[in-house]
Design a protein around this motif. Structure first.
Motif, PDB file in Angstrom:
ATOM      1  N   ARG A 164      26.041  -8.264  18.030  1.00 18.80           N
ATOM      2  CA  ARG A 164      27.040  -7.505  18.801  1.00 18.80           C
ATOM      3  C   ARG A 164      27.576  -6.452  17.857  1.00 18.80           C
ATOM      4  O   ARG A 164      28.242  -6.762  16.865  1.00 18.80           O
ATOM      5  N   TRP A 165      27.274  -5.208  18.166  1.00 23.89           N
ATOM      6  CA  TRP A 165      27.623  -4.105  17.263  1.00 23.89           C
ATOM      7  C   TRP A 165      28.340  -3.021  18.051  1.00 23.89           C
ATOM      8  O   TRP A 165      27.876  -2.590  19.115  1.00 23.89           O
ATOM      9  N   THR A 166      29.477  -2.604  17.522  1.00 20.23           N
ATOM     10  CA  THR A 166      30.235  -1.503  18.116  1.00 20.23           C
ATOM     11  C   THR A 166      30.157  -0.304  17.183  1.00 20.23           C
ATOM     12  O   THR A 166      30.473  -0.401  15.994  1.00 20.23           O
ATOM     13  N   GLN A 167      29.721   0.793  17.718  1.00 18.52           N
ATOM     14  CA  GLN A 167      29.548   2.006  16.917  1.00 18.52           C
ATOM     15  C   GLN A 167      30.911   2.561  16.496  1.00 18.52           C
ATOM     16  O   GLN A 167      31.758   2.864  17.341  1.00 18.52           O
ATOM     17  N   PRO A 168      31.156   2.692  15.188  1.00 16.86           N
ATOM     18  CA  PRO A 168      32.430   3.263  14.733  1.00 16.86           C
ATOM     19  C   PRO A 168      32.580   4.712  15.195  1.00 16.86           C
ATOM     20  O   PRO A 168      31.587   5.422  15.406  1.00 16.86           O
ATOM     21  N   ALA A 169      33.820   5.132  15.318  1.00  9.85           N
ATOM     22  CA  ALA A 169      34.079   6.500  15.782  1.00  9.85           C
ATOM     23  C   ALA A 169      33.500   7.536  14.840  1.00  9.85           C
ATOM     24  O   ALA A 169      33.077   8.621  15.275  1.00  9.85           O
ATOM     25  N   ASP A 170      33.481   7.230  13.538  1.00  9.37           N
ATOM     26  CA  ASP A 170      32.981   8.194  12.560  1.00  9.37           C
ATOM     27  C   ASP A 170      31.585   7.841  12.060  1.00  9.37           C
ATOM     28  O   ASP A 170      31.177   8.281  10.994  1.00  9.37           O
ATOM     29  N   TRP A 171      30.847   7.053  12.830  1.00  9.95           N
ATOM     30  CA  TRP A 171      29.524   6.603  12.377  1.00  9.95           C
ATOM     31  C   TRP A 171      28.566   7.788  12.274  1.00  9.95           C
ATOM     32  O   TRP A 171      28.385   8.541  13.239  1.00  9.95           O
ATOM     33  N   GLY A 203      29.747   0.936  26.949  1.00  5.11           N
ATOM     34  CA  GLY A 203      30.569   1.835  26.147  1.00  5.11           C
ATOM     35  C   GLY A 203      29.911   2.099  24.813  1.00  5.11           C
ATOM     36  O   GLY A 203      28.771   2.566  24.752  1.00  5.11           O
ATOM     37  N   ASN A 204      30.604   1.786  23.731  1.00  8.27           N
ATOM     38  CA  ASN A 204      30.067   1.997  22.387  1.00  8.27           C
ATOM     39  C   ASN A 204      29.564   0.693  21.748  1.00  8.27           C
ATOM     40  O   ASN A 204      29.490   0.596  20.518  1.00  8.27           O
ATOM     41  N   THR A 205      29.223  -0.279  22.569  1.00  8.60           N
ATOM     42  CA  THR A 205      28.778  -1.571  22.056  1.00  8.60           C
ATOM     43  C   THR A 205      27.386  -1.915  22.567  1.00  8.60           C
ATOM     44  O   THR A 205      27.078  -1.705  23.747  1.00  8.60           O
ATOM     45  N   THR A 218      12.697 -10.434  14.869  1.00  9.71           N
ATOM     46  CA  THR A 218      12.969 -10.280  16.293  1.00  9.71           C
ATOM     47  C   THR A 218      14.467 -10.385  16.579  1.00  9.71           C
ATOM     48  O   THR A 218      15.145 -11.286  16.093  1.00  9.71           O
ATOM     49  N   GLY A 219      14.937  -9.441  17.391  1.00 17.27           N
ATOM     50  CA  GLY A 219      16.350  -9.420  17.768  1.00 17.27           C
ATOM     51  C   GLY A 219      17.198  -8.489  16.938  1.00 17.27           C
ATOM     52  O   GLY A 219      18.343  -8.205  17.302  1.00 17.27           O
ATOM     53  N   SER A 220      16.669  -7.990  15.826  1.00 20.81           N
ATOM     54  CA  SER A 220      17.427  -7.050  14.993  1.00 20.81           C
ATOM     55  C   SER A 220      17.660  -5.737  15.718  1.00 20.81           C
ATOM     56  O   SER A 220      16.786  -5.255  16.456  1.00 20.81           O
ATOM     57  N   LEU A 221      18.836  -5.152  15.502  1.00 21.32           N
ATOM     58  CA  LEU A 221      19.084  -3.775  15.905  1.00 21.32           C
ATOM     59  C   LEU A 221      18.646  -2.946  14.704  1.00 21.32           C
ATOM     60  O   LEU A 221      19.398  -2.755  13.750  1.00 21.32           O
ATOM     61  N   TYR A 222      17.416  -2.477  14.741  1.00 20.66           N
ATOM     62  CA  TYR A 222      16.682  -2.049  13.550  1.00 20.66           C
ATOM     63  C   TYR A 222      17.450  -1.030  12.708  1.00 20.66           C
ATOM     64  O   TYR A 222      17.880   0.009  13.205  1.00 20.66           O
ATOM     65  N   HIS A 223      17.628  -1.376  11.423  1.00 15.91           N
ATOM     66  CA  HIS A 223      18.307  -0.555  10.431  1.00 15.91           C
ATOM     67  C   HIS A 223      19.766  -0.292  10.785  1.00 15.91           C
ATOM     68  O   HIS A 223      20.386   0.611  10.229  1.00 15.91           O
ATOM     69  N   VAL A 224      20.311  -1.112  11.682  1.00 12.78           N
ATOM     70  CA  VAL A 224      21.749  -1.099  11.959  1.00 12.78           C
ATOM     71  C   VAL A 224      22.307  -2.494  11.689  1.00 12.78           C
ATOM     72  O   VAL A 224      23.196  -2.668  10.864  1.00 12.78           O
ATOM     73  N   VAL A 225      21.740  -3.485  12.374  1.00 15.15           N
ATOM     74  CA  VAL A 225      22.042  -4.894  12.094  1.00 15.15           C
ATOM     75  C   VAL A 225      20.696  -5.600  11.972  1.00 15.15           C
ATOM     76  O   VAL A 225      20.045  -5.887  12.982  1.00 15.15           O
TER      77      VAL A 225
END
Length: 356
Positions: free
Chosen positions: A312-319, A298-300, A270-277
């Motif tokens: 807390r995850w910020t999507q990289p520009a080249d993700w 924004g991108n977070t 519970t709480g996971s950003l699935y397959h990202v964090v």
């Protein structure tokens, strides 16, 4: 004569008492692992129904799921094949008492390879604790390592009612607590129902998802603060999707899933950003309503449970996107709830959002 009759009565009583002492224990009940949050004990649950000459063992997700075994006899069950020229696969069971242990032997045979596998399971009980010892037979006929697991008798309890909350200033409720007005289900709508002020997800057939389709924000949110309460029952798997869009079948290919799972075999909790964090900690327990907050800015993406930020995850520009879904990127989209499978029951309540 009286002494002879008394002796006969006493002798009969001794025989009856002796037989009663040798009566097998009653294993009937539903049994779950002592450590239900571990997620790896196999089987994760089974139910035994016992009579004088047979036992029925039901094990969810097994094949066959339920089998009635004759004591001191053989039971055969076809579990696959038998059509289109494919040889049938048959499971053969033997069951009997070895002292106070119920011992079940199984052998799976058939198909082009003949014998496939054989195993042994021994069930013994002490009070409300049941011990299961399992082992497999090696090709040379010897017995492999014995695995031991301890189970506790389970008595079903109703799902707790969700907490009562007021909608905070600046937030809008997305769920009226009575019906699914403003929501649209994919696959099988019967997988979702409203009970006691909560949306309850329990898949009927294939997995299904319930999408917010109402007027708030034209159901397309990117900068938002979503607050809700979530609960997962034992061994249940569910989730909250954000930034997604309606999809009639399958798991959504757009957006992100925030996991709702405390004890399922999937160790992403519970709480996971699935397959990202992905998180392995368990922030709550089964049947506990957990306050969840999901923020998109924004991108977070930020996720908090019980008022504490866990992601807390910020999507990289080249993700490039998640490895399993390259198109999974931040963008405007709606909210959805997951109904994962037949054995998973999750629920969602007090769903409110603030658009930034």
């Amino acid at each position: 004569m009286k002494r002879a009759m008394l002796t006969a009565v006493l002798a009969t009583a001794v025989v009856v008492i002796g037989r009663a002492a040798q009566a097998p224990p009653n294993l009937s009940g539903t049994w779950r692992p002592q450590n239900s949050m571990g997620g790896q004990v196999n089987p994760f649950e089974f139910t035994i129904t016992q009579t004088a000459d047979s036992v029925t063992i039901r094990t969810p997700l097994s094949n066959p799921e339920s089998v009635t075994l004759k004591l001191n006899g053989e039971t055969s069950v076809q579990i696959g094949g038998g059509q289109g020229g494919i040889a049938a696969t048959t499971a053969r069971f033997t069951a009997g008492w070895e002292g106070s242990k119920l011992v079940v032997g199984s052998a799976i045979a058939g198909g082009p390879g003949g014998m496939i596998s054989s195993s042994r399971a021994a069930y013994s009980i002490s009070g409300d604790t049941l011990t299961l010892e399992t082992s497999n037979s090696r090709p040379d006929g010897s017995i492999g390592q014995v695995r031991t697991a301890t189970y506790m008798k389970y008595t079903p309890v109703p799902m707790p009612a969700p907490p009562s909350r007021t909608v905070e200033s600046g937030y809008v409720s997305l769920f009226n607590g009575k019906d699914l007005t403003g929501w649209k289900a994919s696959a099988n709508p019967d997988s979702f129902k409203v009970e006691n002020g909560a949306i309850v997800a329990n898949a009927v057939g294939q997995p299904s998802h319930l999408f917010y389709d109402g007027a708030v924000g034209n159901h397309a949110f990117q900068d938002f603060d979503l607050r809700l309460d979530v609960v997962a029952r034992y061994r249940s798997n569910g989730g909250v999707y954000v930034m997604t869009e309606f999809q009639p079948q399958g798991f959504p290919g757009k957006g992100f899933e925030i996991q709702v799972n405390n004890s399922h075999s999937d160790r992403i909790r519970t709480g996971s950003l699935y397959h990202v964090v992905d998180l392995s900690n368990i922030p709550g327990k089964d049947d506990e309503w957990i306050p969840m907050e999901i923020k998109g800015q924004g991108n977070t993406i930020a996720i908090a449970l019980k008022g504490q930020e866990v992601v807390r995850w910020t999507q990289p520009a080249d993700w490039p996107g998640a490895y399993d879904t390259p198109g999974r990127k931040i963008g405007p989209g709606t909210i959805a709830f997951q109904s994962h499978d037949l054995y998973s029951v999750t629920a969602y309540s007090n769903i409110r959002v603030k658009l930034n």
